[in-house]
Each structure stands twice: as structure tokens, then as C-alpha cells.
Design an enzyme around this catalytic site. Structure first.
Site, PDB file in Angstrom:
ATOM      1  N   GLU A  54       0.818  -1.762  -0.393  1.00  0.00           N
ATOM      2  CA  GLU A  54      -0.034  -0.094   0.193  1.00  0.00           C
ATOM      3  C   GLU A  54       0.899   1.530  -0.124  1.00  0.00           C
ATOM      4  OE1 GLU A  54      -3.444  -2.002   2.914  1.00  0.00           O
ATOM      5  OE2 GLU A  54      -2.986   0.224   3.142  1.00  0.00           O
ATOM      6  N   HIS A  86      -8.396   0.594   1.305  1.00  0.00           N
ATOM      7  CA  HIS A  86      -8.321   0.441   2.339  1.00  0.00           C
ATOM      8  C   HIS A  86      -9.439   1.678   2.955  1.00  0.00           C
ATOM      9  CE1 HIS A  86      -5.811  -0.431   6.292  1.00  0.00           C
ATOM     10  NE2 HIS A  86      -7.029  -0.568   6.353  1.00  0.00           N
TER      11      HIS A  86
HETATM   12  C1  DGY Z   1      -7.843   0.486  10.767  1.00  0.00           C
HETATM   13  O1  DGY Z   1      -8.675   1.326  11.787  1.00  0.00           O
HETATM   14  O2  DGY Z   1      -7.044  -0.508  11.486  1.00  0.00           O
HETATM   15  C2  DGY Z   1      -8.970   0.046   9.522  1.00  0.00           C
HETATM   16  O3  DGY Z   1      -7.411  -0.744   8.783  1.00  0.00           O
HETATM   17  C3  DGY Z   1     -10.036   0.142   9.379  1.00  0.00           C
HETATM   18  O4  DGY Z   1      -9.993   0.115   8.152  1.00  0.00           O
END
Ligand code: DGY
Length: 321
Positions: A268, A286
Site C-alpha cells: 500500500e 483501504h
Molecule cells: C484500521 O483502522 O486499522 C483498519 O484498517 C480499518 O479499516
């Protein structure tokens, strides 16, 4: 000198809640904070609000000024932060647990339904023609109701997802969790299995909910895909690196599994180009916690942690390892 820095603007209501506590500085550009901005924040402020994609590594933490007391992560996952390094410097780290369980589990359902019922492909088809054909042989997907759902990692979000699947869609839920039983899942008659293979071999849908650690990195790779049913559908709303993304591309391309729905990626914010070429995978960027209500509530929780530290208290959502 201001006491608080926010590495990326939060929702207006959350910014307002922070403003009530103290006048603060923030990166308000529509981009992540740069490394230089992070270094400057860590050197000069008492509390820094970070995002789950800010890389808070040991060298950044070691460069922090004496003044820094809190890293308040806007998210439940904290694999972006070297917690041990922060603990060595007596810096509190906090996260935003529980309030995003529903939003993240619900996104898991969006992905599960979209992947199983070919929603994205069907949407593209519907837009591309003047008159669509109601074909008796096209755009088939898979039943969801009554199927077997395998949960890997039965913490707060995994349990929420499994419970909704059992109560809403009569799914048979099995789960693998190596530390403890999930009370929530046991209550709805789910079965805890002793090894990962039982989930891989017996599930129609497999949903990942483990945190990313050294032990869970590439938990699902080429060997694991081979153990799944050829009709299996993988859902990942946890962390991208729990899956070997190259092996996933191979498994989807060669129909070793039927489909996948992904919210998170190994590198990512980039997505493997191989995934983008496939139409048996649904890709979203995400956004597990991205609802109006949840993002406000996460901001309010961050504000509570900041407030405690500015008052010299221990923050409520302290992360420990
Ligand atoms: C987080 O807040 O860690 C998660 O990825 C929510 O999607």
C-alpha cells in the site's frame, strides 16, 4: 509553542473536538505527511495524531524531542508504529478500537457479496450496453446464505463479521484463532478449529482478521491457496501483507480459487498490477472504517486520548506489547 500536530486532516467534527482541547498544527494538504513533516512533528510537539499509513519507525521515534508524550494512531491497527521503540522512550501509543468494528465488518460483507455475485463486472456490463440481455447463462455468482464461512483471527472485527454472517445469512461459521475462544462466535454456535488447514479446506468463504505481525506475514501463500476449494472466495479487510500478493494473483489467474475481495494490499498504497488485470477480484482502497459516523467517532476517541495526555494522565486506549 503548540502542543499537538495532526499528520493529516480528520473529519470537520473531529478537528473541532481537537480544537476544543488546544490550538494545534496540521497537515491539511490532500496527501500524507512527508518524512520531514513527521520528523518535525516528533521533535517539536507533545502529542502527534498519526494515520495507519504513516511509517512511525524506530529512527523516527528515536529522533523525537524530550517533549513527545503521545502517538495517537487514527485507526485500530498499529503495525505502522514501532511500539517497542516508543515504550523505550516512554511515549504512549494509542489506537481506536471497537468503534470501527461494525464499519469494517460491514465492508467485509460488501466485498463478499460483490465478489460472490460479480457486482463490479455486472455494473460495468450494465453501463456498457444500450439494452442489456437477461441471459439464462451469464453473470452467475455463488450462493452466500447457508454456506460455510471460515474466519481467520477471531478478535473484535472477525467475531463481529462471523456473528452477522451466522445471524443474517445462516452461514455455518468456523474459526481459527490461536490464542483464545471468541465468546461472541461461540454464542452463535460457531466451531473453533485447531489448525488453519481446517479453515482452508472446509470454507466457501474465508475472511482474514489477524493483525500484521512477524508471525502473520504471508500467512496465506501458494501452499494455502492449494488447500482451499476451487470455489473459495477470499476476503481481506485486515492487512495486505498477511497474504502473499504474488501468490494471490497466481491463484486467481489460474482459478485455484474462485475470487477475492480486497480492502488492503501488500505494498500500500500501490496495488499489484496483476490484480488490476483480473475481473475475479474486487478492489477497494483501504476504506474499512470509512463511514461518516465511524470516522467522526474515531476522531472523538483520538481527542479523548490527546486530552488525557495534555492533562498529564494515562490515555484510555493505550496499546501495549
Ligand atoms: C484500521 O483502522 O486499522 C483498519 O484498517 C480499518 O479499516
Amino acid at each position: 509553542m503548540k502542543e499537538l500536530y495532526v499528520t493529516r486532516a480528520l473529519t470537520p467534527a473531529a478537528m473541532e473536538a481537537l480544537k476544543k482541547l488546544t490550538d494545534f498544527d496540521a497537515n491539511t494538504e490532500p496527501r500524507p505527511a512527508t518524512r520531514d513533516e513527521l520528523i518535525n512533528a516528533f521533535k517539536n510537539y507533545k502529542a502527534v495524531v498519526t494515520r495507519i499509513n504513516d511509517n512511525i519507525d524506530e529512527s523516527l521515534i528515536n529522533s523525537a524531542g524530550e517533549n513527545l508524550k503521545l502517538i495517537a494512531n487514527y485507526g485500530v491497527g498499529f503495525n505502522n508504529i514501532d511500539i517497542k521503540a516508543a515504550q523505550r522512550k516512554n511515549i504512549f501509543v494509542t489506537n481506536t478500537p471497537d468503534i470501527l468494528n461494525d464499519a469494517t465488518a460491514d465492508l467485509g460483507f460488501c466485498l463478499m457479496f460483490a465478489a460472490a455475485r460479480k457486482i463490479v463486472v455486472s455494473d460495468k456490463y450494465a453501463r456498457s450496453v444500450d439494452k442489456f440481455e437477461v441471459s439464462p447463462l451469464n453473470l452467475f455468482g455463488y450462493d452466500i446464505t447457508g454456506k460455510t464461512l471460515g474466519i481467520i483471527g477471531a478478535g473484535r472485527i472477525g467475531s463481529n463479521f462471523g456473528r452477522k454472517a451466522a445471524l443474517g445469512f445462516s452461514m455455518k461459521v468456523i474459526y481459527f484463532n490461536n490464542t483464545h475462544n471468541s465468546k461472541e462466535l461461540d454464542e452463535i454456535g460457531a466451531t473453533r478449529v485447531n489448525n488453519l488447514d481446517d479453515v482452508l479446506k472446509n470454507s466457501d468463504f474465508i475472511s482474514l482478521h489477524v493483525p500484521l505481525t512477524d508471525k502473520t506475514k504471508h500467512l496465506i501463500g501458494a501452499e494455502e491457496f492449494k488447500k482451499m476449494k476451487p470455489t473459495a472466495i477470499l476476503i481481506n479487510t485486515a492487512r495486505g501483507s498477511v497474504v502473499d500478493e504474488k501468490a494471490l494473483v497466481y491463484a486467481l489467474k489460474n482459478k485455484i480459487i474462485a475470487a477475492a475481495g480486497l480492502d488492503v494490499y501488500e505494498h500500500e498504497p500501490e496495488i499489484d498490477p496483476g490484480l488490476k488485470e483480473l475481473d475475479n477480484v474486487v478492489l477497494v482502497p483501504h476504506m474499512g472504517s470509512a463511514t461518516y459516523e465511524t470516522r467522526d467517532n474515531m476522531g472523538f476517541m483520538v481527542a479523548k486520548n490527546v486530552e488525557a495526555v495534555l492533562k498529564g494522565l494515562t490515555p484510555p486506549n493505550l496499546v501495549r506489547v
